[in-house]
Structure formats: C-alpha cells, structure tokens
Design a protein around this motif. Structure first.
Motif, short mmCIF file in Angstrom:
data_model
loop_
_atom_site.label_atom_id
_atom_site.label_comp_id
_atom_site.label_asym_id
_atom_site.label_seq_id
_atom_site.Cartn_x
_atom_site.Cartn_y
_atom_site.Cartn_z
N TYR A 82 4.00 15.78 -21.81
CA TYR A 82 3.15 16.04 -20.65
C TYR A 82 3.91 16.83 -19.60
N GLN A 83 3.19 17.60 -18.83
CA GLN A 83 3.75 18.34 -17.73
C GLN A 83 3.24 17.78 -16.42
N GLY A 84 4.13 17.66 -15.44
CA GLY A 84 3.73 17.23 -14.11
C GLY A 84 3.47 15.75 -13.97
N ARG A 85 4.02 14.92 -14.88
CA ARG A 85 3.84 13.47 -14.75
C ARG A 85 5.03 12.76 -15.40
N ASP A 86 5.24 11.52 -14.96
CA ASP A 86 6.30 10.71 -15.55
C ASP A 86 5.95 10.32 -16.98
N ASP A 87 6.95 10.36 -17.85
CA ASP A 87 6.72 9.99 -19.25
C ASP A 87 7.90 9.24 -19.86
N LEU A 88 8.83 8.80 -19.00
CA LEU A 88 9.99 8.06 -19.47
C LEU A 88 10.25 6.90 -18.53
N LEU A 89 10.55 5.74 -19.10
CA LEU A 89 10.75 4.53 -18.31
C LEU A 89 12.01 3.81 -18.80
N VAL A 90 12.83 3.39 -17.84
CA VAL A 90 13.98 2.54 -18.13
C VAL A 90 13.77 1.21 -17.41
N MET A 91 13.93 0.11 -18.15
CA MET A 91 13.91 -1.22 -17.55
C MET A 91 15.29 -1.85 -17.75
N GLU A 92 15.92 -2.21 -16.67
CA GLU A 92 17.24 -2.85 -16.72
C GLU A 92 17.06 -4.36 -16.56
N LEU A 93 17.68 -5.13 -17.45
CA LEU A 93 17.59 -6.58 -17.42
C LEU A 93 18.95 -7.16 -17.04
N ALA A 94 18.93 -8.13 -16.14
CA ALA A 94 20.17 -8.73 -15.68
C ALA A 94 20.91 -9.41 -16.83
N PRO A 95 22.25 -9.43 -16.78
CA PRO A 95 23.00 -10.16 -17.81
C PRO A 95 22.51 -11.60 -17.93
N GLY A 96 22.43 -12.07 -19.15
CA GLY A 96 21.96 -13.43 -19.38
C GLY A 96 20.46 -13.55 -19.59
N SER A 97 19.73 -12.43 -19.43
CA SER A 97 18.28 -12.47 -19.66
C SER A 97 17.98 -12.77 -21.12
N ARG A 98 16.87 -13.47 -21.34
CA ARG A 98 16.40 -13.75 -22.69
C ARG A 98 15.23 -12.83 -22.98
N CYS A 99 15.05 -12.49 -24.25
CA CYS A 99 14.00 -11.56 -24.62
C CYS A 99 13.37 -11.97 -25.94
N ALA A 100 12.05 -11.95 -26.01
CA ALA A 100 11.30 -12.17 -27.25
C ALA A 100 10.34 -11.00 -27.42
N ALA A 101 10.04 -10.67 -28.67
CA ALA A 101 9.15 -9.54 -28.92
C ALA A 101 8.40 -9.74 -30.22
N VAL A 102 7.22 -9.15 -30.30
CA VAL A 102 6.45 -9.06 -31.54
C VAL A 102 6.09 -7.60 -31.75
N PHE A 103 5.99 -7.21 -33.03
CA PHE A 103 5.83 -5.81 -33.37
C PHE A 103 4.70 -5.62 -34.37
N THR A 104 4.28 -4.37 -34.51
CA THR A 104 3.23 -4.01 -35.46
C THR A 104 3.59 -4.43 -36.88
N ARG A 105 2.57 -4.74 -37.67
CA ARG A 105 2.75 -5.01 -39.08
C ARG A 105 2.31 -3.83 -39.94
N ASN A 106 2.03 -2.71 -39.30
CA ASN A 106 1.70 -1.49 -40.03
C ASN A 106 2.89 -1.10 -40.91
N ALA A 107 2.65 -0.86 -42.20
CA ALA A 107 3.74 -0.54 -43.13
C ALA A 107 4.46 0.75 -42.74
N PHE A 108 3.76 1.65 -42.05
CA PHE A 108 4.38 2.87 -41.56
C PHE A 108 4.87 2.69 -40.12
N CYS A 109 5.47 1.55 -39.86
CA CYS A 109 5.92 1.28 -38.49
C CYS A 109 6.90 2.37 -38.04
#
Length: 412
Positions: free
Chosen positions: A34-61
């Motif tokens: 895209y032109q003229g808009r934000d398209d990138l994001l950085v999220m910084e997590l403090a040391p000691g943060s916990r993280c859980a995630a779930v992801f697509t089950r598409n075989a072409f992930c």
C-alpha cells in the motif's frame, strides 16, 4: 469483573481504551503493498511476558505461521512483527527464509534472539515478502515504541477491512485493576478452523503459560471459531494472547480458581466483541446474522446445521435482498447431514416470527411478517431440531454485489 465501554470499530479517536502495562507498539509505512498508509507493526513485550497462540489448520499454511509456531516452541517472545499487504504464503522455501530474515532483522535491533520474534503476515498470496523494505523501516519503529499506539496498530494490520477493530476492557483481580486490549483484522476469507484472521490480545495480568493456553483455546471456541463470512479458511490465520504480569497480581496457576474465572470472562468478552466486529465489517456486508441452532443431539450436529445455513449462498443472497425465502433455510437444514432427521419436529423462526412448523409453513406465518424481519440490519435465524439438549450459535452476514466486486478487484 468490571468493564469499560467497548471501543466501537471505526470510531477509535474519542473513545476510551486502555494501555496494557508491559506492551509497547509502533506502526509505520514500509511500502509493502500500500502507498500512503501504515502497513507494518511491531509489538514489544516486556521480559517475563507469557504468550499463547493458535494458528490456521490450512495445509498450505503461510511461512510466517510455520516460523511463528517453531519460535513459540523454543522461547517466549519479546517481539511480534506483523505486516499487511503480503501474506508470504505459497512462497516455498524462500518464504520461510524471508520470514526468518525478518525476525533476525528485528532481533538484531531489539537485542534478543531471532527465536524471540514471532512473524505474522496478511495480504496477497503467492508473492515474495519484501524483506528489505521491512528491515529498512524497523529502526524508526523501534525508536518510537509507545504504550498508547493501539489505535495506530489496529489500522496498520488492515487489508480489505473498512474499519479498524480495537476492543478494550478492565477487570478486577486480587484487588487490582487489570487491563485487556485487543486488535483484529479480517473482512474476507473468513471461516474458522482454529481462530480466524489475525488477532492480538494482551493483558497485564500474571498468568502461567499452561493456564493462558487453556484460556485462549476456550475463548477462541466461543468467538473466532463461531463466525463465518464466506466459508474460506485463510492460510495465515493466527490469534495471540499475551500476559505481561505488569498488573502485579499473584500468577494465576489454577484453571479452577475464581481468579481464572474472572480472567476467562474478560478474554471471552474481548474475543467475542472482536469476532463480532469482523462479521459486521465483512466484505460487502449489509447485515449481521445470528444462526442459532437448538434441540440438537450434540454440539457437532448443531454446528453442522448452523454452518450449512451460514455458508449457503442462496440463504445469504436472500438476506441481502431482504427476501423471506424460507425455503432456502429449510433446504439448508435438510442437507446438513443430520442422520434420521425428523422434519415434522423442526421449528424455524426469523426473529420472533415462526415460519416453519410440523414439516411445513407455519399456519399463522405471513410474508409481510417475514419481510419485516429480513429488512432489519441484525437478523436472528433460530432452528429447533427437536432431537436433544445441544445448541450452537454462529455469526455470519449477507452476500452482496460488493463482495464479488471487492474480491474480483483485490489484486488489480
């Protein structure tokens, strides 16, 4: 739990939302697509943060999904790196290398291991990720990380979304006020098969990793895994839940504790609101539709009927036309694969209007009553199967001319 008013998608400027202690964000324009808009994001997590995630089950992930899953199994993340405009999917070994290179570029600037960076991408499939543009934009983003950048973050991850999606709440836990804030993107290629689209949610409560995973899994089942726009599951779907512990509460370790119940309620509420916002913003959609199935023999049966109705192009186009063509709903129920279905026991309502009873058109039903319900911006389709105690609910939308136009023009 006490909660703030939810932030209404598309109206971020003046409404209250809450920063999350231990999370800083920065969005910027890398010129990925895209032109003229934000398209990138950085999220910084403090040391000691916990993280859980779930992801697509598409075989072409996508490559970033594969890399993120690997990295999450090796270390707790310090950074999330999200780009819009390019999915880095269907890109083979080079795609994996590009995702790894992006992580390495951020890790070098952020003084952490590459495994402590989780990459996420959304956009066009089959095009190589412009790693050089991403790497060039990172120093400036890291220089202005800010706990208050959630609204900019919500906009930066958009693709065909019409509005950004940001939900924020507070809740009381162990006598302390904790915050939970989440963003999501998604408007098309939306059908659950784990989570759906991209969603990033953070709380400053302290939560043990296993408990956090259970909390996210439960919330996703009730929210992102109960919506559909078009029946297409993306190659890039991911949902992330972060707990930084900055609130200072004793770490929640017991999934049966009252504290866990409060946390689960807060996470559920944010996920449900984000999921609903995605359906409201569906490509070309004009109506929000709830399909409620009752009286099923089990939940799987109820979900099968709900999704058959919600995925039906004939039902969805009737909804767009405000046409109470109840035969289309009846036909969808009949082809949902329910064994030994007794059609004489089925009752179907549009809102409060009974349209089908005893195997056919309800005696008191009128076309005018059905049309009045179908003209509403929010519609309830309720089906009772008369087979047992199970139920399920799915959110969907209508199918309009604009859905075809948006997707026909997506790469042009």
């Amino acid at each position: 739990m006490t909660a703030s008013d939810p932030v209404v998608p598309g109206q971020l400027r003046d409404l209250v939302w809450h920063p999350v202690g231990g999370v800083r964000l920065a969005a910027g324009a890398a010129g990925i697509r895209y032109q003229g808009r934000d398209d990138l994001l950085v999220m910084e997590l403090a040391p000691g943060s916990r993280c859980a995630a779930v992801f697509t089950r598409n075989a072409f992930c996508a490559a970033p999904v594969r890399v993120a899953k690997t990295h999450l199994g090796q270390a707790m993340p310090r950074y999330l790196l999200i780009n819009a405009g390019n999915a880095n999917a269907g890109t083979g070994r080079r795609g994996l290398a590009d995702a790894e290179s992006s992580c390495a570029a951020l890790a070098a600037l952020g003084d952490c291991a590459a495994e402590e960076v989780l990459p996420f991408s959304t956009g066009v499939i089959g095009e190589h990720l412009p790693v050089d543009r991403i790497a060039a934009a990172l120093p400036e983003l890291l220089g202005r990380l800010d706990a208050s950048a959630w609204p900019a973050a919500a906009r930066a991850i958009m693709t065909t979304d019409r509005v950004p999606k940001l939900i924020s709440r507070t809740f009381q836990i162990d006598g302390r006020t904790a915050s939970i804030t989440g963003i999501a993107k998604g408007a098309g290629m939306i059908c659950p098969n784990m989570a759906t689209m991209l969603a990033f949610i953070a709380t400053d409560a302290a939560v043990a990793p296993g408990v956090l995973e259970a909390c996210l899994g439960s919330a996703v089942t009730r929210s992102f895994n109960a919506i559909t726009v078009d029946g297409d599951t993306s190659t890039n779907d991911a949902c992330v839940l972060v707990a930084t512990g900055a609130c200072g509460n004793p770490e929640i370790r017991d999934g049966a504790s009252p504290e866990y119940g409060v946390l689960q309620s807060a996470v559920d509420a944010v996920c449900v609101e984000l999921a609903t916002a995605i359906v409201r913003d569906a490509e070309g959609a004009t109506k929000l539709v709830t399909v409620q199935i009752e009286g099923a023999a089990d939940v799987d049966e109820a979900r099968a009927v709900a999704y058959t109705i919600a995925h039906s192009p004939l039902v969805k186009t009737a909804l767009f036309a405000s046409d109470p063509n109840w035969g289309r709903i009846l036909a969808a129920v009949g082809r949902a694969g329910v064994r030994d279905l007794d059609i004489d026991r089925i009752r179907i309502h549009l809102g409060e209007v009974l349209i089908v009873d005893d195997g056919g058109r309800a005696p008191d039903y009128t076309e005018e009553a059905g049309a009045a319900v179908m003209a509403e911006p929010e519609i309830l389709i309720r089906v009772s199967l008369g087979r047992g105690p199970a139920e399920a609910r799915v959110l969907t939308c209508d199918l309009s001319y604009d859905y075809v136009r948006i997707n026909a023009e997506y790469r042009s």
